[in-house]
Design an enzyme around this catalytic site. Structure first.
Site, PDB file in Angstrom:
ATOM      1  N   LEU A  92       8.943  21.203 -10.060  1.00  9.52           N
ATOM      2  CA  LEU A  92       9.334  19.848 -10.452  1.00  9.52           C
ATOM      3  C   LEU A  92       8.773  18.862  -9.431  1.00  9.52           C
ATOM      4  CD1 LEU A  92      13.146  20.109 -11.386  1.00  9.52           C
ATOM      5  CD2 LEU A  92      11.206  19.893 -12.958  1.00  9.52           C
ATOM      6  N   LEU A 139       9.739  15.825  -8.007  1.00  9.44           N
ATOM      7  CA  LEU A 139      10.995  15.067  -7.992  1.00  9.44           C
ATOM      8  C   LEU A 139      10.817  13.571  -7.786  1.00  9.44           C
ATOM      9  CD1 LEU A 139      13.257  17.579  -6.048  1.00  9.44           C
ATOM     10  CD2 LEU A 139      13.334  17.000  -8.476  1.00  9.44           C
ATOM     11  N   LYS A 140       9.592  13.126  -7.570  1.00  2.97           N
ATOM     12  CA  LYS A 140       9.359  11.692  -7.485  1.00  2.97           C
ATOM     13  C   LYS A 140       9.206  11.060  -8.864  1.00  2.97           C
ATOM     14  CE  LYS A 140       7.354  11.931  -2.866  1.00  2.97           C
ATOM     15  NZ  LYS A 140       6.184  11.656  -1.995  1.00  2.97           N
ATOM     16  N   GLY A 171      11.137  17.962  14.580  1.00  5.01           N
ATOM     17  CA  GLY A 171      11.389  19.010  15.564  1.00  5.01           C
ATOM     18  C   GLY A 171      11.245  20.390  14.970  1.00  5.01           C
ATOM     19  N   HIS A 172      11.244  21.368  15.856  1.00  9.46           N
ATOM     20  CA  HIS A 172      11.236  22.769  15.465  1.00  9.46           C
ATOM     21  C   HIS A 172      12.200  23.527  16.365  1.00  9.46           C
ATOM     22  CE1 HIS A 172       8.196  22.687  12.365  1.00  9.46           C
ATOM     23  NE2 HIS A 172       7.421  21.948  13.135  1.00  9.46           N
ATOM     24  N   ASP A 173      12.281  24.827  16.143  1.00 10.72           N
ATOM     25  CA  ASP A 173      13.256  25.670  16.829  1.00 10.72           C
ATOM     26  C   ASP A 173      13.306  25.398  18.333  1.00 10.72           C
ATOM     27  OD1 ASP A 173      14.802  28.386  15.895  1.00 10.72           O
ATOM     28  OD2 ASP A 173      14.194  28.533  17.984  1.00 10.72           O
ATOM     29  N   ASN A 221      12.549  22.750  20.022  1.00  9.56           N
ATOM     30  CA  ASN A 221      13.148  21.456  20.332  1.00  9.56           C
ATOM     31  C   ASN A 221      14.666  21.498  20.247  1.00  9.56           C
ATOM     32  OD1 ASN A 221      10.490  20.644  18.358  1.00  9.56           O
ATOM     33  ND2 ASN A 221      10.501  19.887  20.453  1.00  9.56           N
ATOM     34  N   TYR A 222      15.181  22.171  19.216  1.00 10.03           N
ATOM     35  CA  TYR A 222      16.638  22.243  19.030  1.00 10.03           C
ATOM     36  C   TYR A 222      17.277  23.040  20.168  1.00 10.03           C
ATOM     37  CZ  TYR A 222      14.674  21.396  14.361  1.00 10.03           C
ATOM     38  OH  TYR A 222      13.940  20.926  13.302  1.00 10.03           O
ATOM     39  N   ASP A 268      16.786  28.185  14.068  1.00  9.79           N
ATOM     40  CA  ASP A 268      16.562  28.173  12.621  1.00  9.79           C
ATOM     41  C   ASP A 268      17.519  29.107  11.891  1.00  9.79           C
ATOM     42  OD1 ASP A 268      14.511  26.389  12.892  1.00  9.79           O
ATOM     43  OD2 ASP A 268      12.906  27.788  12.422  1.00  9.79           O
TER      44      ASP A 268
END
Length: 397
Positions: A79, A81-82, A145-147, A149-150, A173
């Site tokens: 789909l 979605l826009k 961000g990614h893992d 960064n968290y 993650d």
């Protein structure tokens, strides 16, 4: 060892319908866990921009091993979605859905005009779960961000040593995103059973990562001192809770935190007098540790096998993934198996970690091709072949 796909059965979530807009890892693994529990999962992807894991780790296999690891037991529809027509199709899917799962930035759905405030008016029973890096509020709300960064912002990375080093796996993650979302969704389903009302779940992978520091938070609260990286009771300070190199250059994990287990290990290793002669006090930790360093450097894995097999020694080999995949423990518990796919033959799978005595998980369907069930799902919503052709011409699907 091949694990054939199970026949459908009444898993604990049989009858629950999930519309999954999430991509990559945290969300798809979450919906796979729920699908294994019996939920119907409809995976939605853009018709011209599929889930990125479909293109990862293909090698010479002819398929993406990562996608196959995260998307069994799902149906797939495309789909855009826009497009307003796609949004109407989404609303039809949500009419009898229980959960919507997404992993966009916090304002991603709002920008498409289908955010939570819109959906809750149309579907008051809907449980809406969004997984994001930093949550729907706070100064980092719009940050990418990614893992890593968290884990950095939650303080977890600080505890990996000096200097800090990447964990090498996706802790934020999966531990922060996937499993927190699974827990929250199940709690929200229980709440809805009692009240009839859905709600929004805001899963921040950074917030959830903070929970991994609960022990260190206690240390900080008690002492007022920030824990020392790589030199706390669970991160290298204790000789009885540490990693050691063996004679052949491999490594073992000694997790004998309690004294009774440490004494069992010492007896099995022929070192029963060590802590009698050198009590395990603060000033002696380095002496005991060096004794163990020397001991393990003189032993091979074969030498250590009797201790590995001692149930109370808390000494384990550090296995490679190749060894884990062959390990009889995981095979017996059906955590590692090969499933026969119609298209690719035997494909390696990790099993569900959720074990139920009365409503076991099932492995029913292969991971779907991109948009594989689009026609089937649209027809079930009442659209004709002609409607579907028009949708394709208009780039709705």
């Amino acid at each position: 060892m091949t694990n054939p796909k199970s026949n459908p059965s009444a898993g604990p979530l049989a009858g629950v319908k999930i519309v999954d807009l999430s991509l990559l890892l945290p969300g798809p693994l979450c919906s796979q866990h729920l699908a294994d529990m019996g939920a119907e999962v409809i995976k939605i992807e853009n018709p011209r921009a599929y889930d990125g894991t479909r293109a990862m780790l293909k090698g010479n296999l002819g398929y993406s091993a990562l996608f196959m690891m995260l998307n069994r037991n799902k149906k797939a529809i495309t789909l855009n979605l826009k497009r307003p027509a796609s949004q109407e199709i989404l609303f039809k899917l949500l009419a009898d859905a229980d959960i919507l799962l997404e992993g966009f930035r916090p304002d991603g759905m709002d920008k498409m005009g289908i955010g939570y405030d819109v959906l809750k008016e149309k579907f008051p029973r809907l449980i809406y779960c969004g997984i994001s890096g930093y949550g729907t509020s706070g100064k980092y709300v719009n940050f990418a961000g990614h893992d890593l960064n968290y884990l950095a912002l939650s303080g977890v990375l600080h505890q990996t040593g000096n200097p800090p080093r990447p964990a090498g796996f996706q802790l934020a993650d999966i531990g922060g995103g996937t499993l927190t979302a699974v827990s929250a969704i199940l709690a929200a389903l229980y709440h809805r059973e009692k009240t009839g009302r859905g709600q929004r779940i805001d899963v921040s992978m950074t917030d959830a990562s903070l929970q991994f520091l609960s022990l260190f938070g206690g240390i900080y609260s008690a002492s007022g001192k920030s824990p020392e990286p790589g030199n706390e009771i669970l991160s290298g300070k204790l000789p009885n809770y540490n990693i050691y190199e063996t004679k052949e250059g491999r490594y073992v994990a000694l997790g004998a935190l309690e004294d009774m287990f440490f004494q069992t290990f010492l007896r099995a290793a022929g070192l029963e007098n060590l802590t009698k002669e050198t009590p395990l006090t603060e000033e002696n930790l380095h002496i005991v540790k060096q004794t163990l360093v020397d001991y393990f450097l003189s032993k091979t894995y074969v030498d250590l096998e009797p201790i590995f097999l001692n149930e109370d020694s808390c000494l384990t080999p550090i296995l490679s993934l190749e060894e884990v995949v062959k390990d009889s423990h995981f095979r017996e518990r059906k955590m590692i198996f090969e499933t026969k796919t119609d298209k690719y033959g035997d494909v390696l799978q990790f099993g569900s970690p959720f074990h139920f005595s009365e409503t076991p998980v099932t492995y029913r369907n292969d991971p779907p091709d991109h948009g594989e069930h689009t026609n089937e799902i649209l027809k079930s919503l009442g659209y004709s072949e002609g409607n579907i052709e028009e949708f394709r011409k208009d780039r709705v699907i």
